[in-house]
Design an enzyme around this catalytic site. Sequence first.
Site, short mmCIF file in Angstrom:
data_model
loop_
_atom_site.label_atom_id
_atom_site.label_comp_id
_atom_site.label_asym_id
_atom_site.label_seq_id
_atom_site.Cartn_x
_atom_site.Cartn_y
_atom_site.Cartn_z
N TYR A 154 15.90 13.67 -6.59
CA TYR A 154 14.94 13.31 -5.81
C TYR A 154 14.69 14.68 -5.02
CZ TYR A 154 12.02 10.75 -2.51
OH TYR A 154 11.01 10.21 -1.59
N GLY A 169 -1.33 -7.74 -15.56
CA GLY A 169 -1.14 -9.07 -14.80
C GLY A 169 -0.89 -8.95 -13.34
N VAL A 170 -1.17 -9.95 -12.40
CA VAL A 170 -0.64 -9.92 -11.01
C VAL A 170 0.54 -11.01 -10.96
CG1 VAL A 170 -1.48 -10.50 -8.70
CG2 VAL A 170 -3.10 -9.62 -10.40
N GLU A 216 2.64 -2.29 -12.99
CA GLU A 216 1.77 -1.69 -12.18
C GLU A 216 0.52 -2.40 -12.01
OE1 GLU A 216 2.11 2.44 -11.64
OE2 GLU A 216 4.05 2.62 -12.73
N GLY A 276 0.77 -1.20 -0.22
CA GLY A 276 0.02 -0.01 -0.05
C GLY A 276 0.72 1.33 0.14
N ALA A 290 -1.26 -3.44 -14.47
CA ALA A 290 -2.16 -3.44 -15.30
C ALA A 290 -2.13 -4.48 -16.27
CB ALA A 290 -1.97 -2.09 -16.33
N SER A 295 2.13 2.94 -2.63
CA SER A 295 2.30 3.76 -3.85
C SER A 295 2.03 5.42 -3.52
CB SER A 295 1.13 3.31 -4.95
OG SER A 295 1.13 4.23 -5.78
#
Length: 531
Positions: free
Chosen positions: A450, A263-264, A259, A132, A261, A134
């Site tokens: 960054y 497949g898992v 990400e 979680g 989109a 992201s």
Amino acid sequence: MDMLWSGWGDPAKAAPLPDSVTGLLRDLLGVTPRESGPAALTDIEPPAPALLAEARTALRAAVGAPDGLREDAEIRIRHTRGKSTPDLLRIRAGEVDDIPAAVVLPGDHDEVLAVLRACAEHGVAAVPFGGGTSVVGGLAPVTKRPFVALDLRRLDQLLAVDEVSRTATLQPGLRGPQCEALLNEQGWTLGHFPQSFEWATVGGFAAARSSGQASAGYGRFDEMVLGLTVATPEGTLETGRAPRSAAGPDLRQLILGSEGALGVITAVTVRIRPLPAKRIYEGWRFTSFEAGTAALRRLAQDGPRPTVLRLSDETETFIGLAQPDAIGNAEVPQNPGCMAIVGFEGTEEETAARRAAAREVLLACDGELIGEEPGDKWEHGRYNAPYLRDALLDAGAFAETLETAAFWSAIPGLYTAVRDALTSTLTEGGTPPLVMCHISHTYENGASLYFTVVSAQGEDAVAHWEPVKRAANDAILAAGGTISHHHGVGTDHRDWYAREIGPLGIRMLQAVKAEVDPSGVLSPGVLIPVR
């Protein structure tokens, strides 16, 4: 243990800002305290679960565990969006209009396949969920259909270690610390330590093309991946029969960074390294960001390559040196220059040799050795920045990060362009912001930048950030940078990613998606624009 639903990580590690820091925020940035704190979890009333009875029945049948499908408010709230600053501000305000209809917890590859087939049959979207973490909208699908969070926490095993080939096969739900502990027990390390290490998962590392803080020595996560097992609504994809192959395009590279989109990911085979006998990090000071960048480039191109190689600009260096009890103290240098962290891992002999050789190069580049204390502080605080962000939000400040990468020749212009875009756009709304930057990852041909931004929140903090983010994204592409180096694409970067790869590139991805996911159930709109 679940991550804090309204912030980052372990609530026990959170700490408020000292009064001296809140005073500085007020005086320099015009930050004013928030009138109220975050909403209480129990006070949030999400929309009722939107699954139709037939879909609910099919999803329950797809998973074996009795609690494999959950629709209670708390777990749905905990699976709403990710951990960007806008994500946190919205959920702290109790905004959960885009909450998943349910959370599905499959236990193995076959159950993932069954879940995806059920979703395709019943018109339900599915968003893979690891840690979680992201920060680019990777967990916020663009769809009018109900969607489920496909939580992979039950797939958390080390499946195999091949000591001869030095590979390990891991399930995607393993968090960074679990993965390292399992490998360390057998004398190995993955060497992947991103800032999200404590909470992010192996599957997330692969799906977002993660890059760890020791990438100079160990490489990016996508460079570590040798094989993948992927579940799609149309079946299983197995990739990676050998470390390298000339048998057509490498489909591993198609899945890495997709990400969710396409497949898992249900298993990842990675290369592993012997657990280092020695780790040592030290600080170096350079008179300017330009001088420090030149020194890092020389090490990255000509060696010896350290394991960790980072450089903060003047502003970030000053903020890092000015500890809360030293702010305003005359002993703090007025021109602290730029701090670099240089680290070495390996055997005692290898570490000593590379360290000595790197010192010669850095001294020749007019670097000043400060010693091990800055390196030790960095090592022990390397995962703490997200907790600081929570404290800043609590105090009424807005704090966010963004990153990019480019070839060495483009780095100076990219640095200036993004800083200018952030500063000018935020200054339009009032007090100038604090903009800091560091080089976080280096390569022979380029590096990443960054950025961290701190400002006052304004009346609508989310709306306050939207034009700033757009301006920064535009500046990145105009200056020759990539829209993301390691955070990923998500909905936040999708439109700029489309510009980066062009219309033909998008059509190629859409064609692949049409084959593996013809119903469009996997993370709709997260990476690929919806047709």
